[in-house]
Design a protein around this motif. Structure first.
Motif, PDB file in Angstrom:
ATOM      1  N   ARG A  60       0.827  -1.210   0.000  1.00  0.00           N
ATOM      2  CA  ARG A  60       0.000   0.000   0.000  1.00  0.00           C
ATOM      3  C   ARG A  60       0.857   1.254   0.000  1.00  0.00           C
ATOM      4  NH1 ARG A  60      -4.354   2.026  -2.073  1.00  0.00           N
ATOM      5  NH2 ARG A  60      -5.381   3.599  -0.749  1.00  0.00           N
ATOM      6  N   GLU A  63       2.110   1.764  -3.406  1.00  0.00           N
ATOM      7  CA  GLU A  63       1.066   2.296  -4.284  1.00  0.00           C
ATOM      8  C   GLU A  63       0.867   3.793  -4.048  1.00  0.00           C
ATOM      9  OE1 GLU A  63      -2.319  -0.016  -3.372  1.00  0.00           O
ATOM     10  OE2 GLU A  63      -1.506  -1.894  -4.193  1.00  0.00           O
ATOM     11  N   PRO A 146     -15.242  -0.565 -15.883  1.00  0.00           N
ATOM     12  CA  PRO A 146     -14.097  -1.476 -15.850  1.00  0.00           C
ATOM     13  C   PRO A 146     -14.515  -2.909 -16.174  1.00  0.00           C
ATOM     14  CG  PRO A 146     -14.773  -0.915 -13.621  1.00  0.00           C
ATOM     15  CD  PRO A 146     -15.606  -0.074 -14.538  1.00  0.00           C
ATOM     16  N   VAL A 179      -9.678  -0.405 -17.277  1.00  0.00           N
ATOM     17  CA  VAL A 179     -10.482   0.629 -16.618  1.00  0.00           C
ATOM     18  C   VAL A 179     -10.558   1.831 -17.549  1.00  0.00           C
ATOM     19  CG1 VAL A 179      -9.893  -0.128 -14.285  1.00  0.00           C
ATOM     20  CG2 VAL A 179      -8.458   1.565 -15.435  1.00  0.00           C
ATOM     21  N   ALA A 203     -10.017  -6.998  -6.077  1.00  0.00           N
ATOM     22  CA  ALA A 203     -10.586  -5.641  -6.067  1.00  0.00           C
ATOM     23  C   ALA A 203      -9.528  -4.586  -5.829  1.00  0.00           C
ATOM     24  CB  ALA A 203     -11.675  -5.557  -5.002  1.00  0.00           C
ATOM     25  N   GLN A 204      -8.506  -4.940  -5.042  1.00  0.00           N
ATOM     26  CA  GLN A 204      -7.436  -3.975  -4.750  1.00  0.00           C
ATOM     27  C   GLN A 204      -6.721  -3.553  -6.024  1.00  0.00           C
ATOM     28  OE1 GLN A 204      -4.565  -5.452  -1.982  1.00  0.00           O
ATOM     29  NE2 GLN A 204      -3.225  -3.669  -2.172  1.00  0.00           N
ATOM     30  N   GLU A 205      -6.475  -4.494  -6.927  1.00  0.00           N
ATOM     31  CA  GLU A 205      -5.786  -4.177  -8.178  1.00  0.00           C
ATOM     32  C   GLU A 205      -6.680  -3.333  -9.086  1.00  0.00           C
ATOM     33  OE1 GLU A 205      -4.337  -7.694 -10.004  1.00  0.00           O
ATOM     34  OE2 GLU A 205      -2.839  -8.081  -8.451  1.00  0.00           O
ATOM     35  N   VAL A 206      -7.972  -3.655  -9.083  1.00  0.00           N
ATOM     36  CA  VAL A 206      -8.902  -2.843  -9.872  1.00  0.00           C
ATOM     37  C   VAL A 206      -8.898  -1.400  -9.366  1.00  0.00           C
ATOM     38  CG1 VAL A 206     -11.302  -2.536 -10.575  1.00  0.00           C
ATOM     39  CG2 VAL A 206     -10.352  -4.847 -10.405  1.00  0.00           C
ATOM     40  N   ALA A 207      -8.942  -1.227  -8.043  1.00  0.00           N
ATOM     41  CA  ALA A 207      -8.943   0.118  -7.465  1.00  0.00           C
ATOM     42  C   ALA A 207      -7.648   0.848  -7.784  1.00  0.00           C
ATOM     43  CB  ALA A 207      -9.154   0.035  -5.958  1.00  0.00           C
ATOM     44  N   LEU A 208      -6.508   0.116  -7.704  1.00  0.00           N
ATOM     45  CA  LEU A 208      -5.211   0.753  -7.982  1.00  0.00           C
ATOM     46  C   LEU A 208      -5.127   1.220  -9.442  1.00  0.00           C
ATOM     47  CD1 LEU A 208      -2.387   1.539  -7.093  1.00  0.00           C
ATOM     48  CD2 LEU A 208      -1.641  -0.809  -7.608  1.00  0.00           C
ATOM     49  N   THR A 210      -7.576   1.857 -11.351  1.00  0.00           N
ATOM     50  CA  THR A 210      -8.525   2.964 -11.541  1.00  0.00           C
ATOM     51  C   THR A 210      -7.918   4.282 -11.072  1.00  0.00           C
ATOM     52  OG1 THR A 210     -10.392   1.449 -11.240  1.00  0.00           O
ATOM     53  CG2 THR A 210     -10.830   3.794 -10.940  1.00  0.00           C
ATOM     54  N   SER A 211      -7.144   4.259  -9.994  1.00  0.00           N
ATOM     55  CA  SER A 211      -6.476   5.480  -9.515  1.00  0.00           C
ATOM     56  C   SER A 211      -5.478   5.998 -10.540  1.00  0.00           C
ATOM     57  CB  SER A 211      -5.776   5.186  -8.180  1.00  0.00           C
ATOM     58  OG  SER A 211      -6.704   4.836  -7.179  1.00  0.00           O
TER      59      SER A 211
END
Length: 620
Positions: A60, A63, A146, A179, A203-208, A210-211
Motif C-alpha cells: 500500500r 502504491e 471497468p 479501466v 478488487a485492490q488491483e482494480v482500485a489501484l 482505476t487510480s
C-alpha cells in the motif's frame, strides 16, 4: 530467547515466510515436546499473519508513493507523452503485470488506438486499433465501465475479431484488466494491465489501476488546457507581433515616401531613387533601361537569366523573385516597359517590403518619363540645330556656335558625321530619341533628317558609325570626317549619305564605311553630282593639293608624271628633269599625307581617278 520474541525479531529483520517456517522445522528436528511444538505452531501462525499484514502495508505504501509521484509529475512535467509513459510503467510495476498499455479514442473513426505501451513484445500490438465495442479494450472504451477476464481467449463475453485475437496471441496474453479514462464525464480512452498467465484480478488491483487511470485523465485534461492556453498566448503574441510589424511597415512606408518625394522635389534622377530603395530595403539595387543597359548600380548588363522573371513582372505588375534570390520589379507606363529594377538583399521581403519596391518602380517610371520629356524637348532643339547644319540654312558661325554651346556641343573641333538607315521602319520619335541619347553621351548632336538617323559628334568617324549601328540594332551606316567646323558639316553629311547609298546599293547592309572605304564605288553608286565629285577629289588627294598650295611643291605634278610613266622612277625623273632620288623623296611625302597604304590597288585607282578629274576640271 522466548519463541514469541524470536518471531518478532525475525519479522523486524525482514524475514521471509520461508524463514519463519524454518523455526518450526528446527524444533521438530530437535525433538521438542509436543506441547512446545504446538505452542510454537500457534505463534508461527500469528507471525505469518503479521508478515502478510506487513507485506500488504508495504504494498500500500508503494502504491501511495507511486500515486504521489504521479501527482507530482502532473504539476512538474509539461510533456504529455512523458507523463503517460510514467503512469503506464508504474502501474505495470505495482500490479506486477506482464504488460500495461493506454489507449485513446478516435471519435471520428469510432475506434480506440494504442497511445503508450510498456512490456509489449510485438510492433503489431503497439499499432493496434480496436473499433469501439470490440474486444475488452473496445468495450471499456465504449461503455466507460471497468472489465476484467481471467482468460481472454476463452471468454465469450467479448466481441472477438481475427486480427485482434492474432495480435493478442502474439503477445501471449491471457488475463486482462481494463479501466476507463474519463474527462468531464466523457470516456476518452482506457488503461489496461495484462498477464500472460490465467489469473483473477482482486478488487485492490482494480482500485489501484482505476487510480492510475484517474491520474492519466487529469494529465490529459491538463495537457489539453495547457495547449489551449499556449495556443491563446501564441495567438496573442502573433497578433501583437503582426500589429508591431504593421506599425513598423507603415512607418517605413511613410519614411520611404518622404525620401522619394524629396528626390522628386529636388530634381533627383533614377540614381537617387535607386539609392533610396537600397537604403530602405537593405541591399544593393541596379536599374536598367528597357534594353538592359545600366542606368544605376554597379552591374554592367542585365543578367540573361532574369529574362523570364522580367516577363513575369511585366505581366503581373508585381515584383517577382528569381531562382537565385534577386527581386525584380518593372518600371512601366501603361504597357510600355521603361526600366527594370533588380534588388539583391539578405533582408526579409515581406508584403510591405515588396510593395515598397513596387512603389519605387512607379517613382522610377515617373522619373524616366519626365526625363524622356525633357530629352525629347532637348532633342527637338538639337534636331532643329542639326537640320540647320546639314542643310546649310544657317551659316552664321557665331550664332551656330552659341546654339551648339547651349546644347553642350562643340563645333570648333574635329567632328564626325554618321548617317544611318534603320533596319526596319518604326516610330520617327523613337528613332530621334535613340540618336539624341547617343549624341548626348558623345557631347554631339543627333536627330532624324529626311527619314534617316544623323549624329554629329567630336569622335572618330568609324567609332561613331559602329556606336550608331549598335544603338539601332544593326543599321547600315555611312560616316565621314569633318575638319572644317560647322561650315563643312553640310558637305560632310552629303558624303556620309553618299556612302550609305553606295552600301545599300552593294547590298552591304548592317555595315559601316567611310568615303575612303568605298572609293570609286561611292561615285558610281552614290548618286552624286558635281559637289560629290569635288568631295571625292578632296577626300582622295586633297591633303596633297593643300600641301602643294601652302609650300609651293609639285607633289601632284610628280604623282601625275609617275602614273604617266607607268610608275617607273627613272622615266618619271626624266619626264620632270629631276634626279630619281628626288622622285623617291616626293613619293615618300605623299605617303605621309595619304597614308602608307595609298599604293594598294584599291587606293591607287582612286588616286589616279582623282588626278584625272583634276585635269579635266582644269581643262588640261
Amino acid at each position: 530467547m522466548e519463541v514469541t520474541a524470536r518471531f518478532l525479531e525475525m519479522l523486524l529483520g525482514g524475514a521471509t515466510r520461508e524463514d519463519l517456517d524454518v523455526v518450526v522445522a528446527e524444533a521438530e528436528v530437535r525433538g521438542a515436546g509436543a506441547e512446545q511444538v504446538e505452542r510454537l505452531r500457534t505463534e508461527h501462525a500469528l507471525a505469518l499473519r503479521i508478515h502478510e499484514q506487513m507485506a500488504r502495508q508495504r504494498s500500500r505504501e508503494a502504491e501511495l508513493s507511486a500515486l504521489n509521484e504521479t501527482a507530482r509529475d502532473l504539476s512538474e512535467i509539461r510533456d504529455l507523452d512523458a507523463i503517460l509513459t510514467a503512469i503506464v510503467r508504474r502501474a505495470r510495476h505495482l500490479l506486477r503485470a506482464d504488460m500495461t498499455y493506454l489507449s485513446l479514442n478516435d471519435e471520428d473513426e469510432g475506434a480506440s488506438y494504442m497511445k503508450v505501451t510498456d512490456g509489449a513484445l510485438t510492433a503489431e500490438f503497439r499499432r493496434l486499433r480496436l473499433p469501439l465495442g470490440t474486444g475488452l479494450l473496445g468495450l471499456v472504451a465504449q461503455s466507460g465501465a471497468p472489465y476484467f477476464t481471467e482468460d481472454y481467449q476463452a471468454d465469450e463475453r467479448f466481441l472477438h475479431r481475427d486480427y485482434i485475437d492474432t495480435a493478442v496471441a502474439g503477445e501471449q496474453i491471457r488475463a486482462i484488466l481494463g479501466v476507463p479514462l474519463t474527462v468531464d464525464g466523457v470516456v476518452i480512452g482506457a488503461l489496461l494491465a495484462v498477464h500472460r498467465t490465467v489469473r483473477p484480478f482482486p478488487a485492490q488491483e482494480v482500485a489501484l489501476l482505476t487510480s492510475f487511470a484517474a491520474h492519466a485523465a487529469v494529465a490529459l485534461q491538463n495537457a489539453r488546457l495547457f495547449e489551449q492556453a499556449r495556443t491563446a498566448v501564441a495567438a496573442a503574441a502573433a497578433a501583437n507581433e503582426e500589429l508591431r510589424s504593421h506599425n513598423s511597415a507603415t512607418e517605413r512606408a511613410a519614411h520611404t515616401h518622404d525620401l522619394l518625394t524629396g528626390v522628386l522635389l529636388h530634381g533627383g534622377g533614377v540614381v537617387e531613387v535607386a539609392g533610396v530603395l537600397a537604403q530602405v530595403l537593405g541591399g544593393t539595387l541596379a536599374l536598367y533601361d528597357d534594353e538592359g543597359r545600366p542606368l544605376a548600380g554597379s552591374q554592367e548588363h542585365l543578367p540573361e537569366a532574369l529574362g523570364d522573371t522580367v516577363v513575369k513582372a511585366i505581366t503581373s505588375g508585381r515584383c517577382v523573385r528569381t531562382g537565385s534570390g534577386e527581386w525584380v520589379a518593372v518600371a512601366a507606363a501603361g504597357e510600355e516597359h521603361l526600366g527594370t529594377l533588380v534588388l539583391c538583399t539578405q533582408e526579409a521581403m515581406g508584403l510591405p517590403e515588396r510593395r515598397t519596391l513596387e512603389r519605387g518602380a512607379l517613382v522610377t517610371a515617373l522619373v524616366l518619363l519626365f526625363g524622356r520629356s525633357v530629352a525629347e524637348a532637348e532633342g527637338r532643339v538639337r534636331g532643329e540645330l542639326l537640320v540647320d547644319l546639314v542643310s546649310g540654312r544657317d551659316l552664321d558661325p557665331a550664332r551656330l556656335r552659341e546654339r551648339a554651346r547651349q546644347q553642350g556641343a562643340d563645333l570648333d573641333v574635329a567632328l564626325a558625321v554618321a548617317v544611318a538607315e534603320p533596319i526596319e521602319p518604326g516610330s520617327e520619335q523613337q528613332l530621334a530619341r535613340a540618336t539624341a541619347a547617343l549624341a548626348k553621351e558623345l557631347s554631339g548632336l543627333g536627330g532624324v533628317h529626311q527619314g534617316m538617323a544623323v549624329v554629329v559628334a567630336p569622335t572618330d568617324p568609324s567609332r561613331l558609325g559602329e556606336s550608331l549601328r549598335d544603338r539601332l540594332g544593326g543599321a547600315t551606316v555611312g560616316v565621314a570626317g569633318c575638319r572644317g567646323g560647322a561650315s563643312e558639316i553640310s558637305s560632310t553629311w552629303r558624303q556620309a549619305r553618299q556612302v550609305l547609298t553606295a552600301l545599300l546599293q552593294l547590298g552591304r547592309r548592317g555595315e559601316v564605311s567611310d568615303p575612303v572605304g568605298l572609293g570609286l564605288a561611292r561615285l558610281l553608286l552614290g548618286g552624286g553630282g558635281a559637289e560629290e565629285l569635288a568631295d571625292f577629289v578632296e577626300d582622295v588627294v586633297g591633303a596633297v593639293r593643300t600641301y602643294d598650295t601652302e609650300r609651293g611643291t609639285a607633289l601632284l605634278e610628280t604623282l601625275d608624271a609617275w602614273f604617266a610613266a607607268g610608275t617607273g622612277l627613272r622615266e618619271t625623273a626624266e619626264a620632270l628633269h629631276i634626279h630619281p632620288n628626288t622622285v623617291v623623296q616626293r613619293l615618300d611625302r605623299v605617303a605621309q599625307l595619304l597614308g602608307e597604304d595609298w599604293r594598294s590597288p584599291r587606293r591607287l585607282l582612286d588616286v589616279q581617278l582623282a588626278l584625272q578629274l583634276l585635269r579635266l576640271q582644269q581643262g588640261m
